[in-house]
Every structure is written in C-alpha cells, then in structure tokens.
Motif scaffolding. Structure first.
Motif, PDB file in Angstrom:
ATOM      1  N   HIS A  89       0.633  -5.976  -3.054  1.00 25.83           N
ATOM      2  CA  HIS A  89       0.302  -4.605  -3.467  1.00 25.83           C
ATOM      3  C   HIS A  89      -0.230  -3.799  -2.285  1.00 25.83           C
ATOM      4  O   HIS A  89       0.174  -2.645  -2.071  1.00 25.83           O
ATOM      5  CB  HIS A  89      -0.721  -4.622  -4.606  1.00 25.83           C
ATOM      6  N   LEU A  90      -1.098  -4.375  -1.502  1.00 26.23           N
ATOM      7  CA  LEU A  90      -1.672  -3.638  -0.373  1.00 26.23           C
ATOM      8  C   LEU A  90      -0.640  -3.360   0.709  1.00 26.23           C
ATOM      9  O   LEU A  90      -0.673  -2.299   1.347  1.00 26.23           O
ATOM     10  CB  LEU A  90      -2.881  -4.394   0.188  1.00 26.23           C
ATOM     11  N   HIS A  93       1.341  -0.516  -0.666  1.00 23.84           N
ATOM     12  CA  HIS A  93       0.506   0.677  -0.535  1.00 23.84           C
ATOM     13  C   HIS A  93       0.571   1.221   0.898  1.00 23.84           C
ATOM     14  O   HIS A  93       0.799   2.415   1.111  1.00 23.84           O
ATOM     15  CB  HIS A  93      -0.940   0.327  -0.915  1.00 23.84           C
ATOM     16  N   HIS A  97       2.321   4.793   2.386  1.00 24.78           N
ATOM     17  CA  HIS A  97       1.646   5.760   3.271  1.00 24.78           C
ATOM     18  C   HIS A  97       2.543   6.097   4.466  1.00 24.78           C
ATOM     19  O   HIS A  97       2.621   7.257   4.879  1.00 24.78           O
ATOM     20  CB  HIS A  97       0.313   5.217   3.785  1.00 24.78           C
ATOM     21  N   HIS A 101       3.583   9.071   1.270  1.00 29.85           N
ATOM     22  CA  HIS A 101       2.739   9.119   0.069  1.00 29.85           C
ATOM     23  C   HIS A 101       1.275   9.206   0.462  1.00 29.85           C
ATOM     24  O   HIS A 101       0.871   8.731   1.530  1.00 29.85           O
ATOM     25  CB  HIS A 101       2.936   7.855  -0.785  1.00 29.85           C
ATOM     26  N   HIS A 103      -2.964   9.739  -1.574  1.00 27.12           N
ATOM     27  CA  HIS A 103      -3.697   9.697  -2.833  1.00 27.12           C
ATOM     28  C   HIS A 103      -4.959  10.542  -2.767  1.00 27.12           C
ATOM     29  O   HIS A 103      -5.944  10.252  -3.430  1.00 27.12           O
ATOM     30  CB  HIS A 103      -4.018   8.246  -3.236  1.00 27.12           C
ATOM     31  N   MET A 112       1.743   7.962  -6.484  1.00 28.02           N
ATOM     32  CA  MET A 112       1.718   6.795  -5.603  1.00 28.02           C
ATOM     33  C   MET A 112       1.504   5.525  -6.424  1.00 28.02           C
ATOM     34  O   MET A 112       2.153   4.504  -6.189  1.00 28.02           O
ATOM     35  CB  MET A 112       0.644   6.957  -4.535  1.00 28.02           C
ATOM     36  N   GLU A 113       0.594   5.577  -7.381  1.00 22.75           N
ATOM     37  CA  GLU A 113       0.341   4.417  -8.232  1.00 22.75           C
ATOM     38  C   GLU A 113       1.573   4.045  -9.046  1.00 22.75           C
ATOM     39  O   GLU A 113       1.885   2.859  -9.206  1.00 22.75           O
ATOM     40  CB  GLU A 113      -0.847   4.698  -9.155  1.00 22.75           C
ATOM     41  N   GLU A 116       3.942   2.315  -6.722  1.00 20.11           N
ATOM     42  CA  GLU A 116       3.473   0.955  -6.462  1.00 20.11           C
ATOM     43  C   GLU A 116       3.810   0.028  -7.625  1.00 20.11           C
ATOM     44  O   GLU A 116       4.281  -1.092  -7.421  1.00 20.11           O
ATOM     45  CB  GLU A 116       1.959   0.957  -6.212  1.00 20.11           C
ATOM     46  N   TRP A 129      -2.083  -1.754 -11.512  1.00 21.64           N
ATOM     47  CA  TRP A 129      -2.860  -0.709 -12.202  1.00 21.64           C
ATOM     48  C   TRP A 129      -2.994  -0.969 -13.695  1.00 21.64           C
ATOM     49  O   TRP A 129      -3.670  -0.219 -14.386  1.00 21.64           O
ATOM     50  CB  TRP A 129      -2.208   0.663 -11.967  1.00 21.64           C
TER      51      TRP A 129
END
Length: 133
Positions: A89-90, A93, A97, A101, A103, A112-113, A116, A129
């Motif tokens: 996930h990171l 993320h 970016h 993207h 947040h 963005m979520e 993801e 999430w």
C-alpha cells in the motif's frame, strides 16, 4: 522482510499500469534512520516517516520512493495489518504521488484513496481503507 523488493516492484508496476503511465521508478527499502535523514533534508522534518516520494523531471524517469521499514513494521503491527499488504500500500501510495496524485484537499484525498484501493484489489491485497470511513 522476505520478498520486499519483489513486492515493491509489483506494486509500482500495478500503480503505473492503473494510471496509464510508463516510466522508471527507484524504490529504496531502508531503515528509519535513513528516512529520517531524507525527511529532514527535503521536508525539514526531523523524524522518520513511512514513505517519501521524490518526483523527477526527466523524460522516462518518474522519481524515487523511500520506505522506512521499521516504521512500516510498527504501523502494520499497530493496525493489525499484514506486513506485506501495508508495504505494498505504501509503495502504491508513493507511486501515485510520482504521477501527480496528492491528498492535501479532501476531494484529492478521496480520489487517491479510491485509486489505492483499486490497485490493491488488482494485487489481490486487502483494501487499506476498509473500516476507516
């Protein structure tokens, strides 16, 4: 962390494919001390963070992602998440970016979520999430 490099590569590729973007990305899997140094140098924050993204302005090269593996482990443990899923996930993320993207605003954060969550589903990993909202 076994398979971390392979998992990071798969996560970057999935994120780029989902966004319809091609390019090279470097991923640094390192310790908290190195990410703290990078965070201080580039963001004036004297602490480690889970992930940092450094977009590039070169054709064919999207940028760099750095992850503090100690922070990632502690966060996964505290949240009761599988370590490999949190790492993926990171990385996703960070890759998002690199392709634009962000947040900072509520609407941006939600988009963005959602991106993801879709990418994690493509990786056959849990929605990071789920249960947050």
């Amino acid at each position: 962390m076994p398979r971390a490099s392979r998992l990071a590569q798969e996560a970057v590729l999935a994120a780029l494919r989902a966004e319809g973007v091609q390019g090279a990305v470097n991923v640094l899997l390192t310790d908290d001390r190195e990410v703290k140094r990078l965070n201080g140098l580039h963001r004036s924050k004297n602490k480690p963070t889970n992930v940092l993204s450094f977009p590039a302005e070169m054709p064919g090269f999207l940028g760099d992602i750095a992850l503090a593996l100690g922070v990632v482990r502690r966060e996964a443990r505290a949240a009761g998440k599988p370590l490999h899923a949190h790492l993926a996930h990171l990385v996703v993320h960070g890759a998002l970016h690199l392709v634009g993207h962000d947040h900072l605003q509520a609407g941006e954060a939600r988009r963005m979520e959602q991106a993801e969550a879709r990418i994690m589903r493509r990786l056959a990993l849990p929605n990071p999430w789920r249960g947050v909202f």
